[in-house]
Enzyme design. Structure first.
Site, PDB file in Angstrom:
ATOM      1  N   LYS A 163       0.826  -1.213   0.000  1.00 19.07           N
ATOM      2  CA  LYS A 163       0.000   0.000   0.000  1.00 19.07           C
ATOM      3  C   LYS A 163       0.857   1.258   0.000  1.00 19.07           C
ATOM      4  O   LYS A 163       0.618   2.192  -0.766  1.00 19.07           O
ATOM      5  CB  LYS A 163      -0.924  -0.029   1.214  1.00 19.07           C
ATOM      6  N   GLU A 165       9.561  -6.329   4.198  1.00 15.84           N
ATOM      7  CA  GLU A 165       9.742  -7.655   3.606  1.00 15.84           C
ATOM      8  C   GLU A 165       9.463  -7.633   2.102  1.00 15.84           C
ATOM      9  O   GLU A 165      10.193  -8.223   1.298  1.00 15.84           O
ATOM     10  CB  GLU A 165       8.823  -8.670   4.286  1.00 15.84           C
ATOM     11  N   GLY A 186      -5.633  -3.890   5.276  1.00 15.69           N
ATOM     12  CA  GLY A 186      -4.878  -4.943   4.597  1.00 15.69           C
ATOM     13  C   GLY A 186      -5.597  -6.264   4.537  1.00 15.69           C
ATOM     14  O   GLY A 186      -5.635  -6.916   3.481  1.00 15.69           O
ATOM     15  N   ARG A 187      -6.191  -6.711   5.631  1.00 14.43           N
ATOM     16  CA  ARG A 187      -6.838  -8.025   5.641  1.00 14.43           C
ATOM     17  C   ARG A 187      -8.196  -8.012   4.952  1.00 14.43           C
ATOM     18  O   ARG A 187      -8.830  -9.048   4.826  1.00 14.43           O
ATOM     19  CB  ARG A 187      -6.944  -8.540   7.075  1.00 14.43           C
ATOM     20  N   GLU A 200      -6.016 -10.886  13.985  1.00 15.41           N
ATOM     21  CA  GLU A 200      -5.519  -9.520  13.871  1.00 15.41           C
ATOM     22  C   GLU A 200      -6.643  -8.530  14.134  1.00 15.41           C
ATOM     23  O   GLU A 200      -6.416  -7.454  14.706  1.00 15.41           O
ATOM     24  CB  GLU A 200      -4.905  -9.281  12.493  1.00 15.41           C
ATOM     25  N   HIS A 237      -5.947 -37.214   9.983  1.00 12.86           N
ATOM     26  CA  HIS A 237      -4.764 -38.036  10.248  1.00 12.86           C
ATOM     27  C   HIS A 237      -3.689 -37.242  10.985  1.00 12.86           C
ATOM     28  O   HIS A 237      -2.539 -37.680  11.044  1.00 12.86           O
ATOM     29  CB  HIS A 237      -4.213 -38.579   8.930  1.00 12.86           C
ATOM     30  N   LYS A 262       8.151  -4.767  14.626  1.00 13.60           N
ATOM     31  CA  LYS A 262       8.778  -4.164  13.444  1.00 13.60           C
ATOM     32  C   LYS A 262       9.803  -3.109  13.853  1.00 13.60           C
ATOM     33  O   LYS A 262      10.918  -3.037  13.312  1.00 13.60           O
ATOM     34  CB  LYS A 262       7.709  -3.518  12.555  1.00 13.60           C
TER      35      LYS A 262
END
Length: 547
Positions: A199, A205, A256-257, A342, A373, A512
């Protein structure tokens, strides 16, 4: 009406629910509930756009549901939801509106920013179609993290049946070079497009991966950087400095999410095409209208959010397992971890007051039948009761004509096995198995010398373990859009009841900031291995890492 800004656990409806939990609901048993009420399944099944929900295998009945609805009314959930749709600044700590719903409203709808949304959507989808028609682009790599990765990655995998005719999509999010390097070895720079999804164009990262991708591209003879790199960002200046000419932006009211519906969804459009992307938006919009208009007693996201509060606060259930019985939804649990944890992983209310109650559960899971499993042993016989959410899809997503008839028949048989397993696991969690029934089991010969009663206790299942089943007719762009929006509104509901701000995420900032302080101490330079001002543990670890 009680003040909706009061602490949620200091309200009459909360007290009534607590008394109900300690009294009539204390020894609730699902098996007995079905015996008492043959119409229980019908009474506790609900329909929303593209989604059928069976809530009947939950610790829930008419009186409990009535009390939960009274809580929602007392907490002003409907008014909070209306404020969200209207574009009021419901994200109070950042002074922002939260308008992901506006991103999927059709052209001309009476929603905030409608013209702006379509002024970005139309050229973005036009660009996606041109790339899909370009034989020179065979691979697309999305470089993003968090919401810029989880949503698009999940959707592209889920809608694999709609990706025919487009480029191959790849997703890289981790700053660890072991994420990007193995992928680059398989790509040709002449035929690769990189989407830089950030954004602000400052995400550490993502930019590290973008610089590495750029270096790889140029080192291997890549030409025309502007053709092979595109950005989804609001920082056009920074993107241009990187060498990118084509950018698609979005707004500060897109969290963001919640961003896969925006320009961040470009890799989805590149994978499935413009028509299918619009169907994804349409499915989400249909769920938005259901959330906004359906009566409370039939409003599926509201009911699911209230059920989450019932388990988290009145049954002290600290986690919920997501079990999608469709391999296409393999990344859904990871996506929901961000969406819920979040959003609602908060310890203060929206006024900054410490909460006296628990909020977000831990959300986790794997697709069926793999999970059976792995961790289903704990779900059936463990000491902790974990509510489970099964997601079943009635029809396969394989396109007709993709496979010879004999193989198609195999796919249908395997899908029947998948559905049978999903139904059986939910049934087994509810019914359990008594010690008396276990005594009649055939046991392995090697266990023949063990006391039968002791062996039976090992093979006993307590049952009365709750689950929800969500059923889709098929996994399509429209149904997936509706399912995602259902979860968004559900998370909003529980957050509104708790009185928290579900739309900020300050919890990711401290780590961060500290990482930025530590980074120079791990790199060559004047501060290499410097430990001044660090706690003893961090200092000791840094010394070892910086050798």
């Amino acid at each position: 009406m009680t003040d909706p800004d009061a602490p949620c656990d200091a309200t009459p409806a909360w007290a009534a629910l607590a008394a109900h939990r300690a009294g009539p609901a204390r020894d609730f048993d699902l098996r007995e509930a079905f015996v008492r009420d043959p119409g229980r399944h019908a009474a506790l099944s609900f329909e929303a756009p593209e989604v059928f929900a069976d809530l009947s295998k939950n610790w829930l009945d008419g009186p409990t549901l009535a009390l939960l609805l009274a809580l929602a009314d007392e907490r002003g959930v409907e008014a909070r939801r209306a404020a969200l749709f209207a574009g009021e600044p419901v994200n109070g700590s950042e002074g922002r509106a939260v308008l992901h719903t506006a991103l999927r409203a059709p052209r001309g709808a009476a929603t905030p920013h409608n013209a702006e949304v379509h002024a970005v959507l139309d050229p973005m989808l036009g660009y996606a179609e041109r790339v899909r028609a370009d034989p020179g682009i065979t691979d697309v790599v999305n470089l993003g993290i968090g919401g810029s990765d989880l949503g698009p990655r999940m959707v592209v995998q889920a809608l694999d049946a709609w990706t025919h005719g487009g480029p191959r999509l790849h997703f890289v999010s981790n700053v660890d070079s072991h994420d990007l390097a193995p992928l680059l070895r398989r790509l040709d720079p002449r035929h690769t497009l990189f989407v830089i999804a950030s954004k602000t164009f400052t995400t550490q990262e993502t930019l590290a991966n973008a610089e590495a991708a750029k270096a790889w591209f140029l080192h291997h003879g890549g030409e025309d950087l502007a053709r092979h790199f595109v950005a989804t960002t609001t920082n056009v200046t920074a993107a241009a400095a990187f060498g990118i000419d084509t950018t698609f932006g979005f707004w500060d009211w897109v969290g963001g999410r919640y961003s896969l519906w925006s320009a961040i969804g470009l890799p989805i459009a590149l994978a499935i095409g413009a028509t299918a992307f619009r169907e994804l938006l349409a499915g989400a919009h249909a769920m938005d209208e259901h959330a906004a208009q359906a009566p409370a007693a039939r409003n599926l996201p509201l009911l699911l959010g209230l059920l989450d509060v019932w388990y988290r606060n009145f049954h002290e259930r600290g986690s919920r397992s997501i079990a999608p019985y469709h391999q296409g939804l393999a990344r859904l649990p990871a996506y929901l971890q961000q969406l819920e944890m979040e959003s609602n992983g908060k310890r203060v209310d929206r006024h900054g007051r410490p909460l006296g109650i628990a909020t977000s559960p831990v959300v986790w899971g794997e697709p069926g039948t793999n999970g059976q499993h792995a961790y289903f042993q704990m779900l059936h016989q463990g000491s902790e009761v974990v509510p489970v959410e099964f997601i079943l899809v009635r029809r396969t997503s394989h396109r007709d004509g993709d496979h010879p008839p004999a193989l198609a028949a195999h796919w249908q048989r395997q899908h029947a096995m998948l559905l049978a397993n999903g139904l059986a696991q939910a049934q087994a969690l509810m019914l359990g198995k008594s010690a008396e029934a276990a005594l009649g089991d055939k046991v392995p010969t090697a266990a023949a010398g063990i006391d039968p009663a002791e062996l039976a206790r090992h093979r006993t299942f307590p049952g009365n373990r709750p689950s929800t089943t969500l059923l889709l007719d098929a996994l399509t762009p429209r149904s997936l859009g509706a399912l995602i929006a259902l979860y968004e509104h559900r998370v909003f509901t529980s957050g509104a009841v708790w009185g928290i701000n579900s739309f900020d995420q300050w919890g990711v900032e401290l780590g961060k900031a500290l990482a930025n302080q530590l980074l120079p101490r791990l790199q060559p330079g004047p501060r290499h291995a410097e430990v001044d001002g660090l706690d003893a543990s961090t200092a000791g670890l840094l010394r070892r890492l910086a050798r």
